[in-house]
Design an enzyme around this catalytic site. Sequence first.
Site, PDB file in Angstrom:
ATOM      1  CG  PHE A  57      60.048 -47.483  76.756  1.00 18.44           C
ATOM      2  CD1 PHE A  57      61.405 -47.279  76.543  1.00 18.44           C
ATOM      3  CD2 PHE A  57      59.638 -48.701  77.266  1.00 18.44           C
ATOM      4  CE1 PHE A  57      62.324 -48.272  76.834  1.00 18.44           C
ATOM      5  CE2 PHE A  57      60.558 -49.703  77.557  1.00 18.44           C
ATOM      6  CZ  PHE A  57      61.902 -49.486  77.344  1.00 18.44           C
ATOM      7  CG  ASP A  63      55.701 -44.035  81.460  1.00 22.09           C
ATOM      8  OD1 ASP A  63      56.481 -43.771  82.395  1.00 22.09           O
ATOM      9  OD2 ASP A  63      55.652 -45.150  80.902  1.00 22.09           O
ATOM     10  CE1 TYR A  96      63.963 -49.542  85.110  1.00 23.32           C
ATOM     11  CE2 TYR A  96      62.132 -50.537  86.303  1.00 23.32           C
ATOM     12  CZ  TYR A  96      62.703 -50.117  85.121  1.00 23.32           C
ATOM     13  OH  TYR A  96      62.011 -50.263  83.942  1.00 23.32           O
ATOM     14  CE  LYS A  97      63.654 -46.547  82.848  1.00 18.19           C
ATOM     15  NZ  LYS A  97      62.416 -46.510  82.065  1.00 18.19           N
ATOM     16  NE  ARG A 127      69.009 -43.747  77.198  1.00 22.19           N
ATOM     17  CZ  ARG A 127      68.018 -44.387  77.807  1.00 22.19           C
ATOM     18  NH1 ARG A 127      66.783 -43.914  77.710  1.00 22.19           N
ATOM     19  NH2 ARG A 127      68.214 -45.469  78.505  1.00 22.19           N
TER      20      ARG A 127
END
Length: 398
Positions: free
Chosen positions: A114, A185, A210-211, A357
């Site tokens: 990312f 990560d 939060y994912k 996605r």
Amino acid sequence: MPIDFAAKKALFHLPEGVIYLDGNSLGPMVKTAPAAVDRVVQAEWGELLIRGWNKAGWMAQPAALGNRVGKLIGAEPGTVVLGDTLSIKVYQALASALEMTPKRRVILSDTGNFPSDLYMAEGLCRTLGGQYRLKTVAPEEAMAAIDETTAVVMLTEVDYRTGRRHHMADITARAHEMGAITVWDLAHSAGALPVDLAGAKADFAVGCTYKYLNSGPGGPAFIYVAPRHAEVARPALSGWLGHAAPFAFDLDYRPGAGIERMRVGTPPVLQMATLEAAMDVWNGVDMAEVHAQSLRLQDQFIKGVEARVKGLTLATPRSHLMRGSQVSFRHPEGYAIMQALIAEGVIGDFRAPDILRFGFTPLYIDEDDVARAVSILARIIDYGTWDKPEFKARAAVT
Ligand SMILES: *Cc1c(COP(=O)(O)O)cnc(C)c1O
């Protein structure tokens, strides 16, 4: 006991008519979240005021919640703490890891990482006076690129774009063999698939909540430090709440015991309340079963799309061993197609340059949702309904 997925789905609030395939970006709200926040606002902040830090346990919460998150990622007790955002935690872990390999100068990552992780590494290299270098290789080449110049291997286990999964234990073993330290990560792993940090002998790990952990927008990140490094790792962001005695107000910094030193400043108490509410969903949940069900839904989606939708190319590996919890397809008009899908209630997202996605989160997505998503996607492509100016105008967040 097998997971009752229908019962789990009932714990989430999902808007009427929406098929939510974007839990990999922002998890939905658990139904208990509003009351949990209301309680903290009214009864704790409102009534206790400053006394809330002691009486409502606000001070102990980052480590207490760390233990709950830790159980989902195979962390030993007392090795995970919540706070800040993931970008900050990446920086912190990386800076500590670099100090532990003082003779080496290369941070190794991959081109699928990312961007924020890569930007943080670049920024840190500059701050350190340009002697350090960030080296990125293709994801498939990461393992072979580890050598005796590598200080830190910094990788995201599951690629945010393609959903490709690295083999954490093998890469960690290779890094150790070469004398390097690992920073993993887990943004697309925690709450998505079984992670065994202790078993893989990972050194540092970070992730967001939060994912897949449904703490809501801006929810706190987490950091893990292996027990063998806990008293050695020096926190680069040496804030007062990571001090051994924050309320002694010493003029000099002394790191706190173990994982406490990775705290920086005041924790986001309101957002901890939504995370705490969301963590209840995981009681009694076996991550292996969650991931197995996710893979079934993914396979159903891939099969449906490949049979009925023209022009989409699978970007996600077919092997189950190399998959996280999302499926990505490429299409040159991916952005407009995704906007047309969202307009019909199927929410996924788009990642430049051409990736559509879709996240498959079995705690609130079932076979019916997947079947309907395939039908709607097929219709949009068959009738070309994506080909409208309103679907091509890019919004700030894609
Ligand atoms: C989502 C994500 C981030 C986001 O970082 P924030 O500081 O929470 O905005 C960082 N890294 C990875 C790998 C991610 O997937």
